[in-house]
Design a protein around this motif. Sequence first.
Motif, PDB file in Angstrom:
ATOM      1  N   GLN A  77      21.183 -16.794  60.695  1.00  0.00           N
ATOM      2  CA  GLN A  77      22.039 -17.138  61.949  1.00  0.00           C
ATOM      3  C   GLN A  77      21.274 -16.290  63.050  1.00  0.00           C
ATOM      4  N   ALA A  78      21.170 -16.750  64.263  1.00  0.00           N
ATOM      5  CA  ALA A  78      20.854 -16.106  65.447  1.00  0.00           C
ATOM      6  C   ALA A  78      21.858 -15.039  65.800  1.00  0.00           C
ATOM      7  N   VAL A  79      21.323 -14.159  66.623  1.00  0.00           N
ATOM      8  CA  VAL A  79      22.373 -12.825  67.081  1.00  0.00           C
ATOM      9  C   VAL A  79      23.490 -13.780  68.019  1.00  0.00           C
ATOM     10  N   ASP A  80      24.679 -13.697  67.251  1.00  0.00           N
ATOM     11  CA  ASP A  80      25.688 -14.206  68.132  1.00  0.00           C
ATOM     12  C   ASP A  80      26.459 -13.148  69.084  1.00  0.00           C
ATOM     13  N   TYR A  81      25.842 -12.915  70.207  1.00  0.00           N
ATOM     14  CA  TYR A  81      26.450 -11.654  70.981  1.00  0.00           C
ATOM     15  C   TYR A  81      27.811 -11.912  71.338  1.00  0.00           C
ATOM     16  N   THR A  82      28.537 -12.831  71.680  1.00  0.00           N
ATOM     17  CA  THR A  82      29.792 -13.101  71.752  1.00  0.00           C
ATOM     18  C   THR A  82      30.827 -12.763  70.500  1.00  0.00           C
ATOM     19  N   GLU A  83      30.402 -13.215  69.357  1.00  0.00           N
ATOM     20  CA  GLU A  83      31.072 -12.921  68.339  1.00  0.00           C
ATOM     21  C   GLU A  83      30.941 -11.550  67.847  1.00  0.00           C
ATOM     22  N   LEU A  84      29.829 -11.074  67.816  1.00  0.00           N
ATOM     23  CA  LEU A  84      29.503  -9.584  67.338  1.00  0.00           C
ATOM     24  C   LEU A  84      30.099  -8.811  68.156  1.00  0.00           C
ATOM     25  N   SER A  85      30.102  -8.844  69.499  1.00  0.00           N
ATOM     26  CA  SER A  85      30.537  -7.954  70.439  1.00  0.00           C
ATOM     27  C   SER A  85      32.097  -7.911  70.331  1.00  0.00           C
ATOM     28  N   ALA A  86      32.908  -9.253  70.213  1.00  0.00           N
ATOM     29  CA  ALA A  86      33.978  -9.185  69.894  1.00  0.00           C
ATOM     30  C   ALA A  86      34.550  -8.486  68.368  1.00  0.00           C
ATOM     31  N   LEU A  87      33.806  -8.523  67.483  1.00  0.00           N
ATOM     32  CA  LEU A  87      34.024  -7.921  66.187  1.00  0.00           C
ATOM     33  C   LEU A  87      34.143  -6.473  66.675  1.00  0.00           C
ATOM     34  N   MET A  88      32.941  -5.885  67.104  1.00  0.00           N
ATOM     35  CA  MET A  88      32.473  -4.542  67.147  1.00  0.00           C
ATOM     36  C   MET A  88      33.540  -3.907  68.309  1.00  0.00           C
ATOM     37  N   GLY A  89      33.961  -4.713  69.048  1.00  0.00           N
ATOM     38  CA  GLY A  89      34.677  -4.038  70.176  1.00  0.00           C
ATOM     39  C   GLY A  89      33.996  -3.431  71.220  1.00  0.00           C
ATOM     40  N   GLU A  90      32.905  -3.714  71.347  1.00  0.00           N
ATOM     41  CA  GLU A  90      31.851  -3.427  72.427  1.00  0.00           C
ATOM     42  C   GLU A  90      30.813  -4.214  72.375  1.00  0.00           C
ATOM     43  N   PRO A  91      29.735  -4.117  73.462  1.00  0.00           N
ATOM     44  CA  PRO A  91      28.740  -5.020  73.419  1.00  0.00           C
ATOM     45  C   PRO A  91      27.605  -4.731  72.320  1.00  0.00           C
ATOM     46  N   VAL A  92      26.829  -5.571  71.990  1.00  0.00           N
ATOM     47  CA  VAL A  92      25.857  -5.564  71.032  1.00  0.00           C
ATOM     48  C   VAL A  92      24.502  -6.004  71.739  1.00  0.00           C
ATOM     49  N   THR A  93      23.631  -5.277  71.169  1.00  0.00           N
ATOM     50  CA  THR A  93      22.151  -5.357  71.867  1.00  0.00           C
ATOM     51  C   THR A  93      21.173  -5.422  70.832  1.00  0.00           C
ATOM     52  N   THR A  94      20.001  -6.140  71.055  1.00  0.00           N
ATOM     53  CA  THR A  94      18.723  -5.880  70.178  1.00  0.00           C
ATOM     54  C   THR A  94      17.573  -5.702  71.118  1.00  0.00           C
ATOM     55  N   SER A  95      17.829  -5.123  72.358  1.00  0.00           N
ATOM     56  CA  SER A  95      16.571  -4.852  73.274  1.00  0.00           C
ATOM     57  C   SER A  95      16.327  -3.393  73.181  1.00  0.00           C
ATOM     58  N   VAL A  96      16.645  -2.386  72.144  1.00  0.00           N
ATOM     59  CA  VAL A  96      16.081  -1.260  72.119  1.00  0.00           C
ATOM     60  C   VAL A  96      15.250  -1.280  71.019  1.00  0.00           C
ATOM     61  N   THR A  97      15.440  -1.604  69.687  1.00  0.00           N
ATOM     62  CA  THR A  97      14.436  -1.695  68.627  1.00  0.00           C
ATOM     63  C   THR A  97      14.384  -2.895  68.134  1.00  0.00           C
TER      64      THR A  97
ATOM     65  N   LYS B 151      16.439  -4.520  66.548  1.00  0.00           N
ATOM     66  CA  LYS B 151      17.694  -4.694  65.491  1.00  0.00           C
ATOM     67  C   LYS B 151      18.922  -4.832  66.308  1.00  0.00           C
ATOM     68  N   PRO B 152      19.874  -5.561  65.842  1.00  0.00           N
ATOM     69  CA  PRO B 152      21.238  -5.644  66.542  1.00  0.00           C
ATOM     70  C   PRO B 152      21.907  -4.424  66.264  1.00  0.00           C
ATOM     71  N   GLN B 153      22.346  -3.744  67.170  1.00  0.00           N
ATOM     72  CA  GLN B 153      22.992  -2.317  67.530  1.00  0.00           C
ATOM     73  C   GLN B 153      24.184  -2.494  68.466  1.00  0.00           C
ATOM     74  N   ARG B 154      25.219  -1.615  67.992  1.00  0.00           N
ATOM     75  CA  ARG B 154      26.258  -1.388  69.246  1.00  0.00           C
ATOM     76  C   ARG B 154      25.514  -0.680  70.139  1.00  0.00           C
ATOM     77  N   ALA B 155      26.301  -1.029  71.243  1.00  0.00           N
ATOM     78  CA  ALA B 155      25.744  -0.166  72.702  1.00  0.00           C
ATOM     79  C   ALA B 155      25.817   1.150  72.344  1.00  0.00           C
ATOM     80  N   SER B 156      27.004   1.579  71.626  1.00  0.00           N
ATOM     81  CA  SER B 156      27.261   3.160  71.485  1.00  0.00           C
ATOM     82  C   SER B 156      26.272   3.764  70.546  1.00  0.00           C
ATOM     83  N   GLU B 157      25.684   2.611  69.790  1.00  0.00           N
ATOM     84  CA  GLU B 157      24.775   3.433  68.782  1.00  0.00           C
ATOM     85  C   GLU B 157      23.411   3.207  68.927  1.00  0.00           C
TER      86      GLU B 157
END
Lengths: 168, 685
Positions: free
Chosen positions: B26-46, B48-54
């Motif tokens: 599955q491609a990174v589903d930003y909408t669903e993953l962000s809704a799941l974790m309650g915060e934005p999700v990013t792959t732009s740092v490493t 790897k998909p990560q929560r913004a807070s982590e």
Amino acid sequence: MLLCAAAAFAAPAYASAIELNVAVASRVISFLDPRPTGQIAAVVLFDPANSASVAEAAAIERQVGNGLAVGKATLRVTRMSVRQASAIGTADVMFLTNGLKDRQDELGAIAQRNSILTITTDLSCVQAGHCAVAISSGARVQITVSRSACRAARLKFGAAFLMLVKEI
Amino acid sequence: MSRLPLLLSLPVAGWLCGTALPASAQAVDYTELSALMGEPVTTSVTGKPQRASEAAASIVIITADDIRRSPARDVVGLVQAYAGIDVARWTAAQSDVSIRGGVQPYNARLLVLVNGQQVYQDHFGLTNWQLLGIQLDDIQQIEVVKGPNSALFGFNAVSGVINIITINPLQTRRIAATAEAGTHGYARASASVAADLGGDFGLRASAGYRRTEELHAISSSRFPPLDGGGPFDPTHYEVSGELYRKLGSRTQLTLSASHASARQQEFIHLLLPGKGFEKFTTTGARLTHDTDWGALTIRAYRNQTDIRTPLDVLGRDLEYHNRIFVGSVDALARLDAANTVRIGLEFRDNSLRDVPGYPGAIKYTVHALSAMWDRDIGEALTATLAGRVDHLRLRKTGTLDQPTIFTMADFRRLFTTLSANGSLRAKLSERTTARAAIGRGVQSPSLFSLGSRLALDIPGVPFPLVSAGDPSIRPAILWSGELGLAHDWNDHGGKLELIGFYNRTHDIIGSPASGTPATLEGASAPFLWQAARNVGSFETWGLEATIEDRIAASRFRWSLNWTWMNAQQAIEGDTGASFQWPIAFDRTTPKHKLKAQISYEGGRFLATMAARYTSATQQLISTPQSTLALVDINPSLAVDAKLAVKLRGRLGLELAGENLGGATGAGLSPIASERRLRAAFSYRY
């Protein structure tokens, strides 16, 4: 200055909510691979002798109502007494309410035998490998997935999902 | 011949074969993953998909909801609301974004991407923010990574990265149209659609048009007269489309294309107003595939930039034609519950033809290998290490016009660079996270600084002046360190973040300008020679503090951030009163910035007010006397506001104002900023 601030903000851990966050749980289901379609049958297992368990089951049922959209699928739940668990049969998902700690081993085995995804708020159930997913909804949502429980139940999640949650 | 068709053959073959490709990811589903974790999700740092807070670095994620609430009319207007970020609006249409210091026109130190595909232009090393090719309604989220990140993205992710993620039509449906008009001849029309077409196909398409009057102060006598006649009003248009195809449950193929055109006045790198007629076209394909061990991404894209700019002393237009091809493969793998690794290979082919420059083209190819290792150490610690090796091969086609000091052999050059990032994050409690990070970023010399050439006959000067690039120029290297602390102080979005940082860049690349000394070369046919070179170092250090919260069930949102930044430079010929190179980072970087925003949404109404205080700075300009001089930029308090009302159905009316107090220094430009008002009718479904 930053270290002082760190000390100031190192507050005690926030207690997990006892009631299952159904919105998060339904999203977790949507990351199963393959993604579920059609009707997702879920049972909410509760202990009739435990008022907290009964209340949580009622709350879950209330939140799902007549059906909750999970991607392109619809989640429907049925309450079931833990005494009838052996007859669970064809369900896709099992929500384990609080108060079932003594029977997690048995319930986990039933779920794994029938390839049922188990979701709970009780982290210890996942740590013991009986449940597949634990959800806590404090300051930040924390999702813990048991690799062994998923493997035993022949369940898979998408890679992006697993990289965001804690897998044990 | 372009390599694109060949490199695209794998994903296109997959497209044609339908589900014949392996079906498991599955491609990174930003909408669903962000809704799941309650915060934005990013792959732009490493990667790897990560929560913004982590995330392993300091990151700001601007969500679609933030965009909807903001009074900003464009992407630079959105990012300027955050700590550590300066936006210079040099003219009515040309802007630059700087992260943690170094405000200058044509900022080469910030890499800008759309869906991981660069819109940064390599020929000079700049981003033309009018040529992104997308509309605000297309955007899922804007990810702003502060600090170097060339270990993931390669060259030029030096002071930071902005990765704009667009809506995935397989996950989000949207139809939006806007018609807008305002003071100063402002007019904008845009339309966007994202739709699931059925049969596992999805389409995102958009188009936009903008025009406005140029800033009146561009005709100031402090600048030399504009080349190519008087000022004109800038206009832009752009179209873009992405076609998505699901190939099985875990594989997704995306084909994309966009074209944008701009006709605008600019404050150019020579630090004087100029004109640009620019076209930017990009085509690309990416294939994402989930596996049992992680994810695989294959990407190929091609960018073409064509620029024309008048130069009176030459009696003709200068032309730049830049073509970039990038092909890459990335594998992201979960080794076990605690360890994730990423390995990437990238090939880049880049060429510039400048007219009248040397006949032929200046080119380089880059082969790169990158790796990342992310490890959870116990319950509370996470460490990340990332590195990338880029091997660049420079060459020149055609011939070398005389006069020049170089031979063709000088353009045959190889060099290898190393980028690195490391971070350690500690969860101090469920609500508090601390982060320490270091980085080494690499800014490649641009094709312009490596191999351009312009020969001019200057009235009153007995010899021709040749201004050129230098193929021996070294990459600029930035070292960075930061400490950060983030604390969630309630359960509904209340956050506090403190960051301290230090950056040092050495081997800064300077392009010749007015005041740059020329040497006399050529014994038999003398000529004056000036060339790009590595001219010195620059460092910044400072603090960023951000606090934000939501109250009354998120009806009210507010944020406040403050940035304190010190900048120093050691640049050749900078005496403090006179300059030989068009670089004055220590003067152009504001020391204090205080930014606040409050937003209310209830019933049919949305109201937002944003204010930015920026302390006094200076800017270098080229004077009519052909010298470089500093001009003062007044401290400014810029106030922007927006009022949106839902009319009937999905129709809305928006009134917005920018720089309501008319602060002349609000744009950090030597060309005075203006108050601008606008009104829009919008339709959103």
